[in-house]
Motif scaffolding. Structure first.
Motif, short mmCIF file in Angstrom:
data_model
loop_
_atom_site.label_atom_id
_atom_site.label_comp_id
_atom_site.label_asym_id
_atom_site.label_seq_id
_atom_site.Cartn_x
_atom_site.Cartn_y
_atom_site.Cartn_z
N THR A 166 -17.57 -43.05 -9.63
CA THR A 166 -16.78 -41.93 -10.13
C THR A 166 -15.42 -42.38 -10.64
O THR A 166 -14.57 -41.54 -10.97
N GLU A 167 -15.20 -43.70 -10.71
CA GLU A 167 -13.94 -44.26 -11.18
C GLU A 167 -12.75 -43.72 -10.38
O GLU A 167 -11.71 -43.36 -10.94
N SER A 168 -12.93 -43.67 -9.05
CA SER A 168 -11.91 -43.08 -8.19
C SER A 168 -10.98 -44.11 -7.55
O SER A 168 -9.96 -43.75 -6.96
N GLY A 169 -11.32 -45.39 -7.64
CA GLY A 169 -10.64 -46.40 -6.85
C GLY A 169 -9.16 -46.58 -7.12
O GLY A 169 -8.43 -47.04 -6.25
N LEU A 170 -8.71 -46.24 -8.32
CA LEU A 170 -7.29 -46.44 -8.66
C LEU A 170 -6.47 -45.16 -8.54
O LEU A 170 -5.30 -45.13 -8.92
N SER A 171 -7.07 -44.11 -7.97
CA SER A 171 -6.37 -42.83 -7.90
C SER A 171 -5.23 -42.84 -6.88
O SER A 171 -4.28 -42.06 -7.01
N ILE A 172 -5.30 -43.71 -5.87
CA ILE A 172 -4.23 -43.84 -4.89
C ILE A 172 -3.57 -45.19 -5.12
O ILE A 172 -4.19 -46.23 -4.90
N THR A 173 -2.34 -45.18 -5.54
CA THR A 173 -1.69 -46.41 -6.01
C THR A 173 -0.85 -47.10 -4.95
O THR A 173 -0.22 -48.12 -5.23
N GLN A 174 -0.84 -46.56 -3.73
CA GLN A 174 -0.06 -47.16 -2.66
C GLN A 174 -0.93 -47.31 -1.42
O GLN A 174 -1.93 -46.60 -1.26
N TRP A 175 -0.52 -48.23 -0.54
CA TRP A 175 -1.24 -48.41 0.72
C TRP A 175 -0.30 -48.03 1.87
O TRP A 175 0.66 -48.75 2.16
N ASP A 176 -0.59 -46.90 2.49
CA ASP A 176 0.20 -46.41 3.61
C ASP A 176 -0.74 -46.25 4.81
O ASP A 176 -1.42 -45.22 4.94
N PRO A 177 -0.83 -47.27 5.68
CA PRO A 177 -1.81 -47.24 6.77
C PRO A 177 -1.72 -46.02 7.67
O PRO A 177 -2.73 -45.54 8.18
N VAL A 178 -0.50 -45.49 7.90
CA VAL A 178 -0.33 -44.36 8.82
C VAL A 178 -0.23 -43.05 8.04
O VAL A 178 -1.06 -42.15 8.18
N THR A 179 0.80 -42.93 7.19
CA THR A 179 1.01 -41.67 6.47
C THR A 179 -0.10 -41.39 5.47
O THR A 179 -0.35 -40.24 5.11
N GLY A 180 -0.79 -42.44 5.02
CA GLY A 180 -1.87 -42.24 4.06
C GLY A 180 -3.11 -41.62 4.67
O GLY A 180 -4.07 -41.32 3.94
N THR A 181 -3.12 -41.43 5.97
CA THR A 181 -4.27 -40.80 6.62
C THR A 181 -4.46 -39.37 6.13
O THR A 181 -5.59 -38.89 5.99
N LEU A 182 -3.36 -38.68 5.85
CA LEU A 182 -3.43 -37.31 5.37
C LEU A 182 -3.36 -37.27 3.85
O LEU A 182 -2.58 -38.01 3.24
N PRO A 183 -4.15 -36.42 3.22
CA PRO A 183 -4.04 -36.25 1.77
C PRO A 183 -2.81 -35.40 1.44
O PRO A 183 -2.18 -34.85 2.36
N PRO A 184 -2.43 -35.28 0.18
CA PRO A 184 -1.33 -34.37 -0.17
C PRO A 184 -1.62 -32.96 0.32
O PRO A 184 -2.75 -32.46 0.21
N LEU A 185 -0.61 -32.30 0.88
CA LEU A 185 -0.79 -30.98 1.48
C LEU A 185 -0.10 -29.86 0.72
O LEU A 185 -0.18 -28.70 1.11
N SER A 186 0.60 -30.20 -0.35
CA SER A 186 1.26 -29.17 -1.15
C SER A 186 1.11 -29.53 -2.62
O SER A 186 0.81 -30.68 -2.97
N GLU A 187 1.34 -28.56 -3.48
CA GLU A 187 1.24 -28.82 -4.91
C GLU A 187 2.29 -29.83 -5.37
O GLU A 187 2.05 -30.60 -6.30
N THR A 188 3.44 -29.82 -4.70
CA THR A 188 4.49 -30.79 -5.03
C THR A 188 4.00 -32.20 -4.74
O THR A 188 4.20 -33.14 -5.54
N GLN A 189 3.37 -32.39 -3.58
CA GLN A 189 2.85 -33.71 -3.22
C GLN A 189 1.73 -34.13 -4.17
O GLN A 189 1.65 -35.30 -4.58
N TRP A 190 0.87 -33.18 -4.54
CA TRP A 190 -0.19 -33.50 -5.49
C TRP A 190 0.38 -33.93 -6.84
O TRP A 190 -0.09 -34.89 -7.45
N ALA A 191 1.40 -33.23 -7.28
CA ALA A 191 2.03 -33.57 -8.56
C ALA A 191 2.65 -34.96 -8.51
O ALA A 191 2.56 -35.72 -9.49
N ALA A 192 3.25 -35.31 -7.37
CA ALA A 192 3.86 -36.63 -7.22
C ALA A 192 2.80 -37.73 -7.27
O ALA A 192 2.99 -38.77 -7.91
N GLU A 193 1.65 -37.51 -6.60
CA GLU A 193 0.57 -38.50 -6.63
C GLU A 193 0.00 -38.64 -8.05
O GLU A 193 -0.33 -39.75 -8.49
N PHE A 194 -0.11 -37.52 -8.74
CA PHE A 194 -0.63 -37.55 -10.10
C PHE A 194 0.30 -38.34 -11.02
O PHE A 194 -0.15 -39.09 -11.89
N GLU A 195 1.60 -38.18 -10.82
CA GLU A 195 2.57 -38.92 -11.63
C GLU A 195 2.44 -40.43 -11.40
O GLU A 195 2.57 -41.22 -12.34
#
Length: 351
Positions: A47-76
């Motif tokens: 599904t060409e999904s592997g590059l969608s997360i551009t950072q490695w956060d072992p602890v905080t990365g456990t949770l996905p974005p929880l608000s539209e602001t966070q989603w927008a930041a990940e998309f940027e």
């Protein structure tokens, strides 16, 4: 396989605290999780999904974005990748489509964390309870280290595709990531079977015989070629079979030299992968013949796995790489590795 052997009474030769059957069941359970991980990894790639997360956060990365602001930041952040700028951006990807590919990469990483905990926590418990038989602690630590390496290789793979000039991860890093997963799966199953043998009264672990090593080398080449085909999207080089675009041998550009072409050209690698498969079948047939007198079930498992894998490979190509068939092809490839390990272990017990 595990259930029939696990019914034997536990060995007492390593002390009353030793629990080889419990350890074996735990390792088989972790191997099951690794199988699921391989399937999810295949979906993530297809599904060409592997590059969608551009950072490695072992602890905080456990949770996905929880608000539209966070989603927008990940998309940027994703918009800075070559995959977005050269492929998905011009194709009109919106936030909803980004959320879809983000889910698979997030789930893939989350499952990796779950597997790490599913191995490390019980290992610590068995260790503290002195339940690990003599000679097995170093093997379990090696498996733990392999799991850690797998996570590191996964990040190196993702990082290889984050350049603004790259639209995919390196197929070399992808193959390292996948092959390490298969080696880990093999190690889990082999160690579990050794522990079940210990529980039934065999003190010596199985050995890797020459016949198994030869068949394993042939199978390793086929798996490596498959990983490179996947990483280079070389499955799309041809949708017909047994011919490739109407010819038995496709047109291949050798201008880069033999080594470069053999590691980079999608047509040549596709050709090698589809025909080396039958060399692998021949090697596995010989292995199954050697195994049959000692354990007919293992021999049948080998035949069933490579037969199904060949049919799925052909179906994947002729379906123009339908995702569900490609995922099934990768899953049965992992089952084929397990069947091979089972047969190799049966032979290794006879040495």
């Amino acid at each position: 396989m595990a259930a029939s052997i696990a019914s034997s009474s536990p060995a007492r030769m390593n002390g009353s605290a030793s629990r080889p059957v419990a350890l074996a069941r735990w390792l088989f359970a972790v191997a099951g999780l690794v199988l699921v991980m391989i399937v999810v990894g295949g979906i993530t790639r297809l599904t060409e999904s592997g590059l969608s997360i551009t950072q490695w956060d072992p602890v905080t990365g456990t949770l996905p974005p929880l608000s539209e602001t966070q989603w927008a930041a990940e998309f940027e952040l994703y918009k800075e990748t070559g995959e977005y700028q050269l492929v998905n951006g011009p194709a009109g990807m919106d936030l909803a489509e980004f959320k879809f590919i983000y889910f698979w990469e997030w789930f893939h990483r989350l499952l990796g964390r779950v597997i790490g905990l599913a191995f490390a926590v019980p290992l610590a418990w068995f260790w503290l309870k002195n339940a690990i038989p003599t000679g097995y602690k170093h093997r379990l630590l090696a498996l733990l280290a392999l799991g850690g390496l797998q996570g590191a290789f996964g990040w190196f793979m993702v990082r290889s595709g984050l350049s603004s000039e790259m639209t995919d991860v390196s197929h070399f890093w992808l193959s390292i990531h996948l092959m390490t997963a298969l080696v880990t799966l093999s190690g889990l199953a082999w160690t579990a079977m050794d522990l079940l043998g210990l529980a039934s009264g065999r003190s010596a672990p199985a050995r890797f015989t020459g016949v198994a090593a030869a068949a394993g080398a042939v199978l390793f080449i086929q798996l490596l070629l498959g990983a490179w085909v996947a990483g280079l999207n070389a499955g799309h080089a041809s949708y017909d079979w047994p011919l490739m675009n109407g010819s038995l041998v496709p047109e291949i550009d050798w201008s880069g030299g033999f080594v470069y072409t053999s590691t980079h050209d999608p047509f040549w690698l596709h050709f090698l992968h589809r025909w080396w498969a039958f060399v692998a079948v021949a090697a596995l047939v010989l292995l199954a013949i050697r195994v049959k007198p000692f354990d007919r079930r293992a021999s049948i498992a080998i035949h069933a796995a490579y037969g199904t894998q060949i049919l799925l490979g052909i179906a994947t190509v002729t379906s123009s790489i339908a995702i569900w068939l490609a995922v099934a092809h990768q899953f049965v490839g992992a089952l084929l590795v397990l069947a091979f390990i089972w047969g190799a272990h049966v032979l290794g017990r006879r040495v």
